[in-house]
Design an enzyme around this catalytic site. Structure first.
Site, PDB file in Angstrom:
ATOM      1  N   ASP A   2      23.726 -18.322 -13.679  1.00  0.00           N
ATOM      2  CA  ASP A   2      24.847 -18.771 -12.860  1.00  0.00           C
ATOM      3  C   ASP A   2      25.907 -17.681 -12.787  1.00  0.00           C
ATOM      4  O   ASP A   2      26.071 -16.908 -13.725  1.00  0.00           O
ATOM      5  CB  ASP A   2      25.431 -20.060 -13.475  1.00  0.00           C
ATOM      6  N   ASN A  50      20.484 -26.988  -4.967  1.00  0.00           N
ATOM      7  CA  ASN A  50      20.850 -25.741  -4.264  1.00  0.00           C
ATOM      8  C   ASN A  50      20.435 -25.769  -2.794  1.00  0.00           C
ATOM      9  O   ASN A  50      20.966 -25.032  -1.971  1.00  0.00           O
ATOM     10  CB  ASN A  50      20.202 -24.512  -4.922  1.00  0.00           C
TER      11      ASN A  50
HETATM   12  C1  IPE Z   1      23.412 -18.642  -9.359  1.00  0.00           C
HETATM   13  O1  IPE Z   1      24.623 -18.140  -8.910  1.00  0.00           O
HETATM   14  C2  IPE Z   1      22.276 -18.359  -8.432  1.00  0.00           C
HETATM   15  C3  IPE Z   1      21.695 -19.531  -7.757  1.00  0.00           C
HETATM   16  C4  IPE Z   1      22.040 -20.769  -7.926  1.00  0.00           C
HETATM   17  C5  IPE Z   1      20.614 -19.255  -6.833  1.00  0.00           C
HETATM   18  P1  IPE Z   1      25.598 -19.019  -8.017  1.00  0.00           P
HETATM   19  O2  IPE Z   1      25.252 -18.788  -6.589  1.00  0.00           O
HETATM   20  O3  IPE Z   1      25.571 -20.441  -8.452  1.00  0.00           O
HETATM   21  O4  IPE Z   1      27.011 -18.347  -8.343  1.00  0.00           O
HETATM   22  P2  IPE Z   1      28.431 -19.066  -8.395  1.00  0.00           P
HETATM   23  O5  IPE Z   1      28.327 -20.274  -9.273  1.00  0.00           O
HETATM   24  O6  IPE Z   1      28.815 -19.415  -6.997  1.00  0.00           O
HETATM   25  O7  IPE Z   1      29.315 -18.021  -9.002  1.00  0.00           O
HETATM   26 MG    MG Z   2      26.797 -21.596  -9.594  1.00  0.00          MG
END
Ligand code: IPE
Ligand code: MG
Length: 232
Positions: A2, A50
């Site tokens: 994350d 996601n």
């Molecule tokens: C993690 O980073 C990657 C995925 C979920 C694919 P994020 O995209 O969640 O990064 P933040 O939480 O917005 O910083």
């Molecule tokens: Mg994230």
């Protein structure tokens, strides 16, 4: 994994740049974990939730995944990394599915070290899928009716023949589980770090593992039971 988005934002870059850097960390960690004696590393790369991100970000993530798999296939074969997946991979783009199938097949004989990608994964959908498959087995007569023993039921999870995780690391300062291996991590040790995933280093991984080794895992028992008098 994350913190890609915030890593990019801090630098005035688009989120996808954070994801791109995150893929570099995936490469580093795949081998760093093995060097540190880890037998199985699971990366929560893309959750069921996601999918609800803006369409262009989901598209970019799928593009990155395809690019990564294309590049990594040879490395995995050369360096004897077994690749496996957990999650509803059947809903991923056809190109990604094909690459996953090929890579999983090409590396299935390797038994020293396994990289598991959690893709389109969520614990709740995993339970729904497992219950459906289990109910079908009961209806077909291959499982007895009534409450199943845990050891039988877990054969219907995506992780059927994988060990439970010993240590779960969450980067980026968030302290929640986000639908990740909820059943399998019932007795896992958790490690939370403020480091954003793109900045997560070999040293950070070593620190987390060293921290893990200092903990006493009691699995509901007492300290005296797990560490009888006289043992260090
Ligand atoms: C993690 O980073 C990657 C995925 C979920 C694919 P994020 O995209 O969640 O990064 P933040 O939480 O917005 O910083
Ligand atoms: Mg994230």
């Amino acid at each position: 994994m994350d913190g890609n988005g915030r890593w990019a934002k801090q630098r005035g870059l688009p989120r996808i740049e954070g994801h791109r850097r995150g893929v570099e960390t995936v490469r580093t960690m795949t081998f760093a974990a093995r060097d540190l004696g880890v037998k199985m590393l699971t990366l929560y790369a893309f959750s069921v939730e996601n999918r609800n991100r803006p369409e262009d970000e989901v598209g970019a993530l799928m593009g990155l995944l395809e690019f990564y798999l294309r590049k990594e296939l040879e490395t995995f074969v050369r360096d004897r990394v077994r690749l496996r997946t957990i999650g509803r991979t059947g809903d991923l783009p056809a190109g990604v599915q094909r690459l996953l199938r090929d890579t999983v097949k090409a590396t299935e004989k390797f038994d020293d070290y396994t990289l598991v990608l959690a893709l389109n994964y969520g614990s709740r959908t995993e339970v729904q899928d497992a219950v459906g498959a289990y109910a079908a087995a009961v209806a077909a007569g291959s499982e007895p009716p009534g409450s199943p023993a845990w050891d039988r039921f877990q054969n219907y999870l995506y992780t059927a023949d994988m060990p439970d995780p010993d240590l779960v690391i969450r980067t980026s300062g968030e302290t929640r589980l986000s639908n990740f291996l909820l059943l399998q991590a019932a007795y896992a040790e958790w490690f939370f770090t403020p480091v954003f995933w793109p900045d997560f280093s070999r040293e950070d991984l070593a620190t987390a593992i060293a921290d893990y080794h200092r903990r006493e895992r009691r699995f509901g028992r007492t300290s005296e039971q797990v560490r009888p008098a006289g043992t260090p």
